[in-house]
Design a protein around this motif. Structure first.
Motif, PDB file in Angstrom:
ATOM      1  N   PHE A 188      -0.471 -70.047  18.253  1.00  0.00           N
ATOM      2  CA  PHE A 188      -0.168 -69.585  19.598  1.00  0.00           C
ATOM      3  C   PHE A 188       0.379 -70.710  20.459  1.00  0.00           C
ATOM      4  O   PHE A 188       0.202 -71.892  20.158  1.00  0.00           O
ATOM      5  N   SER A 189       1.047 -70.322  21.514  1.00  0.00           N
ATOM      6  CA  SER A 189       1.575 -71.267  22.501  1.00  0.00           C
ATOM      7  C   SER A 189       1.012 -70.896  23.862  1.00  0.00           C
ATOM      8  O   SER A 189       1.419 -69.878  24.447  1.00  0.00           O
ATOM      9  N   LEU A 190       0.074 -71.694  24.349  1.00  0.00           N
ATOM     10  CA  LEU A 190      -0.554 -71.405  25.633  1.00  0.00           C
ATOM     11  C   LEU A 190       0.465 -71.476  26.761  1.00  0.00           C
ATOM     12  O   LEU A 190       0.526 -70.590  27.624  1.00  0.00           O
ATOM     13  N   MET A 191       1.289 -72.515  26.750  1.00  0.00           N
ATOM     14  CA  MET A 191       2.285 -72.668  27.804  1.00  0.00           C
ATOM     15  C   MET A 191       3.357 -71.588  27.717  1.00  0.00           C
ATOM     16  O   MET A 191       3.934 -71.187  28.728  1.00  0.00           O
ATOM     17  N   GLY A 192       3.632 -71.110  26.506  1.00  0.00           N
ATOM     18  CA  GLY A 192       4.583 -70.011  26.356  1.00  0.00           C
ATOM     19  C   GLY A 192       4.092 -68.769  27.082  1.00  0.00           C
ATOM     20  O   GLY A 192       4.870 -68.074  27.755  1.00  0.00           O
ATOM     21  N   SER A 193       2.796 -68.484  26.967  1.00  0.00           N
ATOM     22  CA  SER A 193       2.216 -67.326  27.658  1.00  0.00           C
ATOM     23  C   SER A 193       2.255 -67.506  29.169  1.00  0.00           C
ATOM     24  O   SER A 193       2.484 -66.547  29.912  1.00  0.00           O
ATOM     25  N   VAL A 194       2.017 -68.733  29.631  1.00  0.00           N
ATOM     26  CA  VAL A 194       2.076 -69.018  31.073  1.00  0.00           C
ATOM     27  C   VAL A 194       3.482 -68.766  31.598  1.00  0.00           C
ATOM     28  O   VAL A 194       3.678 -68.120  32.641  1.00  0.00           O
ATOM     29  N   ILE A 195       4.474 -69.254  30.863  1.00  0.00           N
ATOM     30  CA  ILE A 195       5.871 -69.029  31.258  1.00  0.00           C
ATOM     31  C   ILE A 195       6.193 -67.532  31.205  1.00  0.00           C
ATOM     32  O   ILE A 195       6.907 -67.003  32.065  1.00  0.00           O
ATOM     33  N   GLY A 196       5.652 -66.836  30.203  1.00  0.00           N
ATOM     34  CA  GLY A 196       5.846 -65.396  30.113  1.00  0.00           C
ATOM     35  C   GLY A 196       5.292 -64.661  31.318  1.00  0.00           C
ATOM     36  O   GLY A 196       5.901 -63.703  31.814  1.00  0.00           O
ATOM     37  N   ALA A 197       4.143 -65.118  31.814  1.00  0.00           N
ATOM     38  CA  ALA A 197       3.535 -64.503  33.002  1.00  0.00           C
ATOM     39  C   ALA A 197       4.428 -64.692  34.224  1.00  0.00           C
ATOM     40  O   ALA A 197       4.642 -63.753  35.008  1.00  0.00           O
ATOM     41  N   TYR A 198       4.959 -65.901  34.389  1.00  0.00           N
ATOM     42  CA  TYR A 198       5.858 -66.146  35.527  1.00  0.00           C
ATOM     43  C   TYR A 198       7.164 -65.360  35.378  1.00  0.00           C
ATOM     44  O   TYR A 198       7.757 -64.928  36.376  1.00  0.00           O
ATOM     45  N   THR A 199       7.615 -65.168  34.142  1.00  0.00           N
ATOM     46  CA  THR A 199       8.831 -64.378  33.904  1.00  0.00           C
ATOM     47  C   THR A 199       8.630 -62.940  34.355  1.00  0.00           C
ATOM     48  O   THR A 199       9.499 -62.344  35.016  1.00  0.00           O
ATOM     49  N   ILE A 200       7.484 -62.352  34.014  1.00  0.00           N
ATOM     50  CA  ILE A 200       7.193 -60.973  34.405  1.00  0.00           C
ATOM     51  C   ILE A 200       7.113 -60.839  35.921  1.00  0.00           C
ATOM     52  O   ILE A 200       7.675 -59.904  36.511  1.00  0.00           O
ATOM     53  N   GLN A 201       6.432 -61.790  36.569  1.00  0.00           N
ATOM     54  CA  GLN A 201       6.330 -61.728  38.031  1.00  0.00           C
ATOM     55  C   GLN A 201       7.688 -61.964  38.689  1.00  0.00           C
ATOM     56  O   GLN A 201       8.014 -61.330  39.694  1.00  0.00           O
ATOM     57  N   ALA A 202       8.481 -62.865  38.120  1.00  0.00           N
ATOM     58  CA  ALA A 202       9.825 -63.107  38.656  1.00  0.00           C
ATOM     59  C   ALA A 202      10.673 -61.850  38.541  1.00  0.00           C
ATOM     60  O   ALA A 202      11.441 -61.517  39.453  1.00  0.00           O
ATOM     61  N   LEU A 203      10.525 -61.147  37.434  1.00  0.00           N
ATOM     62  CA  LEU A 203      11.258 -59.898  37.244  1.00  0.00           C
ATOM     63  C   LEU A 203      10.819 -58.855  38.274  1.00  0.00           C
ATOM     64  O   LEU A 203      11.656 -58.163  38.873  1.00  0.00           O
ATOM     65  N   THR A 204       9.506 -58.749  38.488  1.00  0.00           N
ATOM     66  CA  THR A 204       8.980 -57.785  39.467  1.00  0.00           C
ATOM     67  C   THR A 204       9.485 -58.102  40.868  1.00  0.00           C
ATOM     68  O   THR A 204       9.962 -57.214  41.588  1.00  0.00           O
ATOM     69  N   THR A 205       9.404 -59.371  41.265  1.00  0.00           N
ATOM     70  CA  THR A 205       9.857 -59.778  42.597  1.00  0.00           C
ATOM     71  C   THR A 205      11.360 -59.576  42.746  1.00  0.00           C
ATOM     72  O   THR A 205      11.839 -59.163  43.810  1.00  0.00           O
ATOM     73  N   THR A 206      12.107 -59.856  41.682  1.00  0.00           N
ATOM     74  CA  THR A 206      13.560 -59.668  41.706  1.00  0.00           C
ATOM     75  C   THR A 206      13.928 -58.207  41.955  1.00  0.00           C
ATOM     76  O   THR A 206      14.799 -57.896  42.778  1.00  0.00           O
ATOM     77  N   LEU A 207      13.245 -57.309  41.262  1.00  0.00           N
ATOM     78  CA  LEU A 207      13.532 -55.886  41.418  1.00  0.00           C
ATOM     79  C   LEU A 207      13.176 -55.394  42.820  1.00  0.00           C
ATOM     80  O   LEU A 207      13.890 -54.577  43.407  1.00  0.00           O
ATOM     81  N   TYR A 208      12.068 -55.905  43.363  1.00  0.00           N
ATOM     82  CA  TYR A 208      11.707 -55.540  44.737  1.00  0.00           C
ATOM     83  C   TYR A 208      12.757 -56.071  45.721  1.00  0.00           C
ATOM     84  O   TYR A 208      13.106 -55.401  46.698  1.00  0.00           O
ATOM     85  N   ALA A 209      13.266 -57.292  45.457  1.00  0.00           N
ATOM     86  CA  ALA A 209      14.296 -57.870  46.325  1.00  0.00           C
ATOM     87  C   ALA A 209      15.584 -57.073  46.275  1.00  0.00           C
ATOM     88  O   ALA A 209      16.363 -57.063  47.238  1.00  0.00           O
ATOM     89  N   MET A 210      15.811 -56.382  45.155  1.00  0.00           N
ATOM     90  CA  MET A 210      17.001 -55.539  45.002  1.00  0.00           C
ATOM     91  C   MET A 210      16.763 -54.119  45.509  1.00  0.00           C
ATOM     92  O   MET A 210      17.536 -53.211  45.225  1.00  0.00           O
ATOM     93  N   ASN A 211      15.641 -53.955  46.230  1.00  0.00           N
ATOM     94  CA  ASN A 211      15.283 -52.667  46.850  1.00  0.00           C
ATOM     95  C   ASN A 211      15.025 -51.562  45.834  1.00  0.00           C
ATOM     96  O   ASN A 211      15.293 -50.377  46.099  1.00  0.00           O
ATOM     97  N   VAL A 212      14.513 -51.943  44.677  1.00  0.00           N
ATOM     98  CA  VAL A 212      14.104 -50.948  43.690  1.00  0.00           C
ATOM     99  C   VAL A 212      12.757 -50.372  44.128  1.00  0.00           C
ATOM    100  O   VAL A 212      11.844 -51.112  44.476  1.00  0.00           O
ATOM    101  N   LYS A 213      12.623 -49.057  44.109  1.00  0.00           N
ATOM    102  CA  LYS A 213      11.391 -48.416  44.548  1.00  0.00           C
ATOM    103  C   LYS A 213      10.260 -48.681  43.562  1.00  0.00           C
ATOM    104  O   LYS A 213      10.482 -48.884  42.370  1.00  0.00           O
ATOM    105  N   ALA A 214       9.035 -48.675  44.084  1.00  0.00           N
ATOM    106  CA  ALA A 214       7.869 -49.014  43.269  1.00  0.00           C
ATOM    107  C   ALA A 214       7.700 -48.063  42.085  1.00  0.00           C
ATOM    108  O   ALA A 214       7.321 -48.485  40.991  1.00  0.00           O
TER     109      ALA A 214
END
Length: 338
Positions: A268-294
């Protein structure tokens, strides 16, 4: 690859949201989309760490972590409130409430670990019990009501500390990552977890207690879910059993997958999972910034995740490599004929 995926998600905002990377200070706290990504991903980062260890050791996932977050939040707030629905001062010491919450989450992890490690039940099935019943337990603890802790010091864990511009949840995430990383690197625990995940029977033959190691990873995962639950509770200064940690277990599993970890266990890669978590949140925030509905968010999120996971797939990489080799051989043959 996890870093590349994160950069692609972030850089896509240069076109879609020009002010995505702008950072300012409001009311003494850093403010901006990037800060929101780092802040909001804190609970997910903590969960992803525990999910990584569980996945590596048992070859399965703990889908109850969201419910365990709700249980920890309920225990913590109920002790602080002394059984009242809303309080403006603590009925009991904070340290007592936090320790009780972590103990409750550790017991949840121990329950899952016993079913998986000792009884040999499939992790998805074993943790489905608390996934289903966990929020009900939290409701029982809070008597079916939302318990509010309207004390400024309690809000600090999910907000910020006066004079420090960085949101407090970020510190919880960083400290948790560092502590777990040091434990895994400075002791043999990380190696033992990988060994058991790769081949449990072989691990037993060389003297490792596979059952105990699997059990320990579930306890650790439970404790980390408890920490995330306390932080999430502090954000809203209450124990909302229906919403705290809701669907976060799925994001935690995705973070492990996006981090390049094999969901069947092993290395396993612990830091890989950490980066994966930030990727998911970045994707969520990006979609909200693009006015995508919840309610539309999961659709777009699923599409992007499918693309990212496909790019990281070994089968897909081998397919691309074989295509390149065929093309190179074809060009070489044409050159030879000329």
């Amino acid at each position: 690859m996890p870093i590349v995926c994160l950069l692609v998600v972030l850089l896509s905002n240069v076109i879609s949201t020009p002010d995505f990377f702008s950072v300012s200070i409001q009311n003494g706290v850093l403010y901006g989309y990037v800060i929101d990504v780092i802040n909001r991903a804190s609970e997910l980062v903590i969960l992803a760490i525990g999910m990584t260890l569980v996945t590596s050791a048992s070859g399965g996932q703990d889908i109850s972590v969201g419910a365990v977050m709700a249980v920890a939040a309920a225990v913590c707030c109920q002790i602080l409130s002394g059984g009242e629905v809303s309080v403006t001062e603590y009925a009991n010491p904070v340290i007592l409430a936090v320790l009780a919450a972590l103990l409750a989450s550790a017991l949840c992890g121990a329950f899952n670990g016993f079913l998986v490690a000792k009884l040999g039940i499939q992790p998805m099935v074993a943790t489905l019990i608390l996934y289903t019943a966990g929020r009900g337990i939290a409701q029982l603890v809070t008597n079916g009501q939302i318990t509010y802790i309207r004390v400024e010091s309690y809000k600090m864990a999910g907000g910020n500390i006066a004079g420090i511009p960085i949101p407090t949840p970020v510190f919880f995430a960083v400290i948790t990552v560092l502590v777990v990383y040091l434990i895994l690197k400075k002791t043999a625990l990380g190696l033992y977890i990988e060994t058991v995940g790769i081949n449990g029977k072989a691990a037993r033959l060389v003297g490792l207690n596979s059952t105990m190691i699997k059990f320990l990873t579930y306890v650790i995962c439970g404790v980390l879910a408890g920490i995330a639950g306390i932080v999430a509770s502090s954000r809203i200064y209450s124990a909302d059993a229906n919403n705290i940690g809701l669907n976060l277990e799925m994001d935690a599993i995705l973070a492990v997958a996006l981090g390049g970890n094999f969901l069947g266990g092993g290395k396993f890669s612990l830091m890989g999972s950490v980066i994966g978590a930030y990727t998911i949140q970045a994707l969520t925030t990006t979609l909200y910034a693009m006015n995508v509905k919840a309610d539309q968010l999961p659709v777009y999120k699923a599409i992007v995740v499918i693309v990212i996971v496909t790019l990281q797939s070994e089968v897909f990489r081998k397919f691309i490599a074989s295509r390149r080799n065929r093309k190179a051989a074809h060009l070489a043959a044409e050159g030879g004929q000329k």
